[in-house]
Design a protein around this motif. Structure first.
Motif, PDB file in Angstrom:
ATOM      1  N   ARG A  25       0.833  -1.215   0.000  1.00 47.81           N
ATOM      2  CA  ARG A  25       0.000   0.000   0.000  1.00 47.81           C
ATOM      3  C   ARG A  25       0.862   1.256   0.000  1.00 47.81           C
ATOM      4  N   ARG A  26       1.997   1.201   0.690  1.00 47.19           N
ATOM      5  CA  ARG A  26       2.910   2.348   0.682  1.00 47.19           C
ATOM      6  C   ARG A  26       3.425   2.583  -0.743  1.00 47.19           C
ATOM      7  N   ALA A  27       3.894   1.536  -1.417  1.00 50.02           N
ATOM      8  CA  ALA A  27       4.399   1.668  -2.789  1.00 50.02           C
ATOM      9  C   ALA A  27       3.283   2.117  -3.732  1.00 50.02           C
ATOM     10  N   ASP A  28       2.094   1.523  -3.580  1.00 45.96           N
ATOM     11  CA  ASP A  28       0.957   1.921  -4.408  1.00 45.96           C
ATOM     12  C   ASP A  28       0.575   3.374  -4.151  1.00 45.96           C
ATOM     13  N   GLY A  29       0.676   3.804  -2.908  1.00 44.93           N
ATOM     14  CA  GLY A  29       0.373   5.197  -2.567  1.00 44.93           C
ATOM     15  C   GLY A  29       1.293   6.164  -3.284  1.00 44.93           C
ATOM     16  N   PHE A  30       2.587   5.850  -3.302  1.00 49.68           N
ATOM     17  CA  PHE A  30       3.526   6.723  -4.016  1.00 49.68           C
ATOM     18  C   PHE A  30       3.284   6.681  -5.525  1.00 49.68           C
ATOM     19  N   GLU A  31       2.916   5.522  -6.046  1.00 52.28           N
ATOM     20  CA  GLU A  31       2.600   5.443  -7.473  1.00 52.28           C
ATOM     21  C   GLU A  31       1.358   6.274  -7.801  1.00 52.28           C
ATOM     22  N   LEU A  32       0.321   6.166  -6.957  1.00 52.25           N
ATOM     23  CA  LEU A  32      -0.890   6.974  -7.169  1.00 52.25           C
ATOM     24  C   LEU A  32      -0.588   8.465  -7.036  1.00 52.25           C
ATOM     25  N   LEU A  33       0.264   8.831  -6.103  1.00 51.51           N
ATOM     26  CA  LEU A  33       0.668  10.224  -5.942  1.00 51.51           C
ATOM     27  C   LEU A  33       1.226  10.759  -7.256  1.00 51.51           C
ATOM     28  N   ASN A  34       2.161  10.042  -7.840  1.00 54.56           N
ATOM     29  CA  ASN A  34       2.773  10.488  -9.093  1.00 54.56           C
ATOM     30  C   ASN A  34       1.778  10.477 -10.241  1.00 54.56           C
ATOM     31  N   MET A  35       0.957   9.438 -10.313  1.00 52.13           N
ATOM     32  CA  MET A  35      -0.023   9.308 -11.392  1.00 52.13           C
ATOM     33  C   MET A  35      -1.053  10.439 -11.324  1.00 52.13           C
ATOM     34  N   MET A  36      -1.615  10.676 -10.150  1.00 51.18           N
ATOM     35  CA  MET A  36      -2.647  11.712 -10.025  1.00 51.18           C
ATOM     36  C   MET A  36      -2.064  13.106 -10.198  1.00 51.18           C
ATOM     37  N   ARG A  37      -0.851  13.312  -9.723  1.00 51.58           N
ATOM     38  CA  ARG A  37      -0.191  14.614  -9.907  1.00 51.58           C
ATOM     39  C   ARG A  37      -0.025  14.899 -11.400  1.00 51.58           C
ATOM     40  N   GLU A  38       0.452  13.902 -12.131  1.00 53.09           N
ATOM     41  CA  GLU A  38       0.674  14.081 -13.567  1.00 53.09           C
ATOM     42  C   GLU A  38      -0.641  14.268 -14.323  1.00 53.09           C
ATOM     43  N   LEU A  39      -1.648  13.457 -14.017  1.00 51.29           N
ATOM     44  CA  LEU A  39      -2.904  13.490 -14.774  1.00 51.29           C
ATOM     45  C   LEU A  39      -3.769  14.705 -14.465  1.00 51.29           C
ATOM     46  N   THR A  40      -3.667  15.233 -13.241  1.00 49.81           N
ATOM     47  CA  THR A  40      -4.490  16.397 -12.886  1.00 49.81           C
ATOM     48  C   THR A  40      -3.751  17.718 -13.047  1.00 49.81           C
ATOM     49  N   GLY A  41      -2.432  17.660 -13.042  1.00 42.82           N
ATOM     50  CA  GLY A  41      -1.655  18.900 -13.083  1.00 42.82           C
ATOM     51  C   GLY A  41      -1.689  19.637 -11.756  1.00 42.82           C
ATOM     52  N   GLN A  42      -2.150  18.984 -10.701  1.00 41.77           N
ATOM     53  CA  GLN A  42      -2.278  19.598  -9.382  1.00 41.77           C
ATOM     54  C   GLN A  42      -1.266  18.987  -8.411  1.00 41.77           C
ATOM     55  N   GLU A  43      -0.888  19.748  -7.412  1.00 45.27           N
ATOM     56  CA  GLU A  43      -0.064  19.221  -6.325  1.00 45.27           C
ATOM     57  C   GLU A  43      -0.966  18.544  -5.313  1.00 45.27           C
ATOM     58  N   ALA A  44      -0.450  17.535  -4.673  1.00 43.63           N
ATOM     59  CA  ALA A  44      -1.208  16.794  -3.667  1.00 43.63           C
ATOM     60  C   ALA A  44      -1.323  17.597  -2.379  1.00 43.63           C
ATOM     61  N   VAL A  45      -2.486  17.459  -1.736  1.00 45.18           N
ATOM     62  CA  VAL A  45      -2.754  18.097  -0.440  1.00 45.18           C
ATOM     63  C   VAL A  45      -3.382  17.049   0.456  1.00 45.18           C
ATOM     64  N   MET A  46      -2.962  17.035   1.712  1.00 44.11           N
ATOM     65  CA  MET A  46      -3.604  16.153   2.686  1.00 44.11           C
ATOM     66  C   MET A  46      -4.948  16.760   3.072  1.00 44.11           C
ATOM     67  N   TRP A  47      -5.995  15.955   2.985  1.00 47.78           N
ATOM     68  CA  TRP A  47      -7.334  16.322   3.419  1.00 47.78           C
ATOM     69  C   TRP A  47      -7.600  15.505   4.678  1.00 47.78           C
ATOM     70  N   GLY A  48      -7.605  16.164   5.824  1.00 45.60           N
ATOM     71  CA  GLY A  48      -7.694  15.430   7.066  1.00 45.60           C
ATOM     72  C   GLY A  48      -6.416  14.622   7.235  1.00 45.60           C
ATOM     73  N   PRO A  49      -6.428  13.645   8.133  1.00 46.53           N
ATOM     74  CA  PRO A  49      -5.196  12.910   8.411  1.00 46.53           C
ATOM     75  C   PRO A  49      -4.880  11.773   7.437  1.00 46.53           C
ATOM     76  N   THR A  50      -5.828  11.377   6.551  1.00 46.85           N
ATOM     77  CA  THR A  50      -5.588  10.159   5.769  1.00 46.85           C
ATOM     78  C   THR A  50      -5.942  10.222   4.287  1.00 46.85           C
ATOM     79  N   ILE A  51      -6.392  11.344   3.769  1.00 47.47           N
ATOM     80  CA  ILE A  51      -6.776  11.412   2.356  1.00 47.47           C
ATOM     81  C   ILE A  51      -5.816  12.328   1.601  1.00 47.47           C
ATOM     82  N   VAL A  52      -5.273  11.808   0.507  1.00 52.40           N
ATOM     83  CA  VAL A  52      -4.406  12.581  -0.375  1.00 52.40           C
ATOM     84  C   VAL A  52      -5.288  13.073  -1.515  1.00 52.40           C
ATOM     85  N   GLY A  53      -5.431  14.391  -1.644  1.00 53.70           N
ATOM     86  CA  GLY A  53      -6.342  14.946  -2.631  1.00 53.70           C
ATOM     87  C   GLY A  53      -5.669  15.838  -3.648  1.00 53.70           C
ATOM     88  N   PHE A  54      -6.341  15.962  -4.809  1.00 51.46           N
ATOM     89  CA  PHE A  54      -5.847  16.773  -5.922  1.00 51.46           C
ATOM     90  C   PHE A  54      -6.981  17.650  -6.415  1.00 51.46           C
TER      91      PHE A  54
END
Length: 140
Positions: A25-54
């Motif tokens: 899940r840690r590795a998948d999380g970093f992969e999703l971070l990069n994928m969503m950052r690239e596809l949305t053109g947005q920087e990631a922001v923590m929403w509450g303590p556990t959600i990574v949002g774009f």
């Protein structure tokens, strides 16, 4: 009216993901971070303590309840990856059967690990979910 509990924070996304216990899940999380950052053109922001949002959009229900939320995002949970905003776009009904092993909830998509899904289909769900949220739901 009560304020939403899940708000954007200044917490570090990388520190949050680095602290995920389950190695897949840690590795998948970093992969999703990069994928969503690239596809949305947005920087990631923590929403509450556990959600990574774009991205961010404002919603208002017929009941009068309103607030802000991430356009798309994810949370690496103990039992699965919860993905947000990917089932809302008009293409979701066509794409979900092609995705691979997954479950859906009210507005969430759940996968055990990224190796269970077709990454190209996942990328299209992210792209279309983000675009739908930012253009159809959030009308600037």
């Amino acid at each position: 009216m009560a304020e939403n509990k899940t708000q954007p924070t200044d917490a570090s996304v990388e520190e949050f993901l680095g602290a995920v216990e389950h190695p897949t899940r840690r590795a998948d999380g970093f992969e999703l971070l990069n994928m969503m950052r690239e596809l949305t053109g947005q920087e990631a922001v923590m929403w509450g303590p556990t959600i990574v949002g774009f991205g961010k959009y404002h919603y208002k229900y017929a009941s009068g309840r309103e607030g802000d939320s991430a356009a798309v995002g994810f949370s690496p949970r103990k039992t699965n990856l919860a993905l947000y905003g990917l089932t809302m776009g008009p293409e979701a009904d066509r794409l979900l059967p092609e995705l691979g092993k997954h479950k859906t909830g009210a507005s969430c998509l759940y996968v055990n690990k990224l190796d269970d899904v077709d990454r190209d289909v996942l990328a299209e769900l992210i792209r279309t979910g983000y675009r739908h949220t930012m253009t159809e739901i959030h009308r600037p």
